[in-house]
Write a protein that holds these residues in place. Structure first.
Motif, PDB file in Angstrom:
ATOM      1  N   HIS A  27     -11.652  87.898   1.509  1.00 33.63           N
ATOM      2  CA  HIS A  27     -12.918  87.164   1.383  1.00 33.63           C
ATOM      3  C   HIS A  27     -13.572  87.470   0.041  1.00 33.63           C
ATOM      4  N   LYS A  50     -14.266  84.966  -3.272  1.00 28.90           N
ATOM      5  CA  LYS A  50     -15.648  84.763  -3.687  1.00 28.90           C
ATOM      6  C   LYS A  50     -15.894  85.179  -5.139  1.00 28.90           C
ATOM      7  N   ALA A  75     -14.168  81.306  -7.153  1.00 24.90           N
ATOM      8  CA  ALA A  75     -15.216  80.565  -6.453  1.00 24.90           C
ATOM      9  C   ALA A  75     -15.429  79.181  -7.055  1.00 24.90           C
ATOM     10  N   THR A  98     -13.137  76.731  -5.336  1.00 25.17           N
ATOM     11  CA  THR A  98     -13.110  76.867  -3.884  1.00 25.17           C
ATOM     12  C   THR A  98     -12.519  75.647  -3.188  1.00 25.17           C
TER      13      THR A  98
END
Length: 283
Positions: free
Chosen positions: A124, A128, A133, A136
């Protein structure tokens, strides 16, 4: 007849060192439609592309992955075969985001049941990071989280919700029915688990819930042909070129699997795998 997706098991590992960027890259070049690879968590919280708990089978190092730092330790090692660097999940994400990687390429990240649950926090956190990110939406289409145990599914949903597709990986048909039917996007089962009437009924059951069924590890021609005839959605194996050739074959022959000796062999394998799944995985 829809042909199954050809998924490169640890990359093109029949010819190149498993779980290396070279192996994944060569699989893509050979025409694989998807990839599969394993991760382990190092002492310094890095996601190492490694199937085993320990380093000695595939690398020039020894000892448990989880007891060693990646930086200054594992990153100084190479694979025993062809001397390739030991990759991280970061390297895999970079490969998936390369402009030359096909837009429809995706990869199952196999997160074994004997990993600590904290490995999902590390996944995770990595996804991120600013570098990833910003991509994404692309990564949500290209990364599939592979899990073996219901506790991992609970943790995945807590961290990711439904943002990433999830694949149950296992050897127990009853475990798949009990814990994962209608709860994940893919169900990936050992070939022996599907090689009887109940296994083939399960394929239809999963399809009725909109789930795709994958099978591993498909390294024999008769297995490849059987998976096509059964309507399996994807096959995971070591030899990309052989799989691609055989799923496209005009004549499909799985008759060898119907011989009494073969039926007995797969029946025994299925029973052993089911017992082992309960003993070691808990389902």
């Amino acid at each position: 007849m829809v042909k199954p997706t050809v998924i490169a098991h640890r990359g093109f590992c029949s010819k190149y060192p498993e779980n290396t960027i070279l192996s994944y890259r060569k699989a893509i070049e050979a025409g694989a439609q998807a990839l599969e690879g394993d991760i382990r968590l190092s002492k310094d919280n890095q996601l190492v592309m490694m199937h085993d708990l320990t380093l000695q089978r595939t690398t020039t190092g020894t000892g448990a992955v989880g007891e060693q730092d990646y930086f200054g330790g594992i990153d100084q090692l190479t694979t025993k075969d062809q001397a390739q660097p030991i990759a991280r999940m970061n390297d895999v994400l970079d490969l998936l985001l390369e402009p030359t990687t096909p837009d429809d390429m995706w990869m199952i990240i196999d997160i074994k049941y004997d990993n600590p649950l904290a490995i999902l926090d590390a996944v995770h956190d990595l996804l991120k990071e600013e570098k990833y990110a910003v991509h994404t939406e692309v990564l949500q289409q290209r990364v599939v989280l592979g899990i073996w145990h219901p506790d991992f599914l609970t943790k995945v949903r807590e961290l990711f919700g439904d943002a990433y597709k999830v694949c149950f990986i296992g050897a127990s048909l009853s475990g798949a029915r009990r814990h994962f039917i209608n709860k994940v996007d893919y169900i990936s089962l050992a070939f022996a688990a599907l090689n009887d009437d109940d296994g083939r009924a399960f394929i239809g059951e999963a399809h009725s819930h909109g789930q795709k069924v994958l099978s591993w590890t498909i390294n024999y021609v008769e297995q490849m042909h059987a998976c096509v005839l059964w309507g399996v959605d994807g096959i995971i194996g070591n030899d990309v070129k052989e799989m691609l050739e055989q799923v496209k074959a005009e004549t499909l022959d799985s008759s060898a699997l119907k011989h009494t000796r073969q039926r007995l062999y797969y029946f025994c394998i299925k029973k052993v795998m089911s017992v082992a799944s309960y003993a070691y995985v808990g389902i």
